[in-house]
Structure formats: C-alpha cells, structure tokens
Enzyme design. Structure first.
Site, PDB file in Angstrom:
ATOM      1  N   GLU A 102      21.376   3.285  -9.745  1.00  0.00           N
ATOM      2  CA  GLU A 102      21.453   3.490 -11.799  1.00  0.00           C
ATOM      3  C   GLU A 102      23.085   4.553 -11.980  1.00  0.00           C
ATOM      4  OE1 GLU A 102      18.877   4.540  -9.568  1.00  0.00           O
ATOM      5  OE2 GLU A 102      17.006   2.215 -10.167  1.00  0.00           O
ATOM      6  N   TYR A 114      31.850   0.482 -10.066  1.00  0.00           N
ATOM      7  CA  TYR A 114      31.321  -0.350  -9.237  1.00  0.00           C
ATOM      8  C   TYR A 114      31.308  -1.837  -9.481  1.00  0.00           C
ATOM      9  CZ  TYR A 114      28.721   4.232  -8.335  1.00  0.00           C
ATOM     10  OH  TYR A 114      28.290   5.367  -8.233  1.00  0.00           O
TER      11      TYR A 114
END
Length: 142
Positions: A102, A114
């Site tokens: 998250e 990411y």
C-alpha cells in the site's frame, strides 16, 4: 552503496527513521515482528552509515511490503530502487508468487518507483491512513 540483510541490531535506525511517519511501528512492534519469524528486510548503507531500509512480511506464497525508507539526502540516487530490487530477488528465492504493498495516493515519487519495479495498481483503500488519506494497493506477480 551496500545492501545487506536487516537484523535486530538495526531496530534503533528503523525506529528513528520511522519517527517522521504518523503510522510508524514502534520498537516493541518491530521486535514482535522479528520474533514472528516471517519479517525480513534489507538495509542500504553508505560506508557505515545506514541510508535506507525496506521491510516486508512473508505469508505462505506472498509478501507484503511493510515499509520503504530512504534518508532525504540519499533520495533520487537509486537507493530506493536497489532496496525494492533486493526485496524482489529475495521473494523470488523464497518461491513467492505475489508481492503486495500500500502506498499513499499523494506519494508520487514512491508510486513512480514501484511502477518502475513492475508493480501495478489493483485497487484503492479509501481513508486507509490515520489522517484519512487513501492508499493505492499495488501488486507484482513473480
């Protein structure tokens, strides 16, 4: 820069680095995670100075990235990507199938990092953080 496995002696650095985050784990929580036997991570060092870390927990054939931190002075120098790459390689060596994380919706540099590492968004968790901010849920299949 050197990347090495995280161990209990790194807890003071983790705690001091995480103090700047509202949802940070404290020393007691980190020690408990280490004792559970499924908590791992890596430390990035510049000489003897720790510059960042990544922590994650392993659950059967998946892993959940708990935290990624890079000291401000060392950002945008490849430290974050090196730590995420170490996480991915370790997960592959453990035979894991999926990696989850998250990230704050507003954290554009982290989202970019990411995605560069191959993670894709699968959902949004509304008001996930204690301040009410949404979290993007990302996954990487191995």
């Amino acid at each position: 820069m050197k990347i090495r496995a995280l161990d209990k002696t790194d807890i003071p650095f983790l705690v001091s680095a995480r103090d700047s985050f509202p949802d940070a784990w404290d020393e007691k929580m980190l020690l408990s995670a280490f004792r559970a036997g499924n908590f791992f991570g890596f430390i990035a060092e510049d000489g003897a100075l720790p510059t960042g870390f990544i922590t994650y927990s392993v659950n059967v054939d998946t892993a959940d990235l708990q935290d990624l931190f890079v000291a401000e002075y060392h950002r945008k120098k490849g430290v974050g990507l090196a730590l995420v790459s170490a996480f991915i390689l370790d997960a592959k060596s453990r035979g894991l199938k999926k990696l989850f994380l998250e990230v704050r919706e507003s954290n554009a540099p982290a989202v970019t990092l990411y995605k560069k590492a191959g993670f894709t968004q699968i959902s949004t968790r509304k008001k996930y953080y204690s301040d009410g901010e949404n979290a993007l849920v990302l996954v990487k299949e191995l």
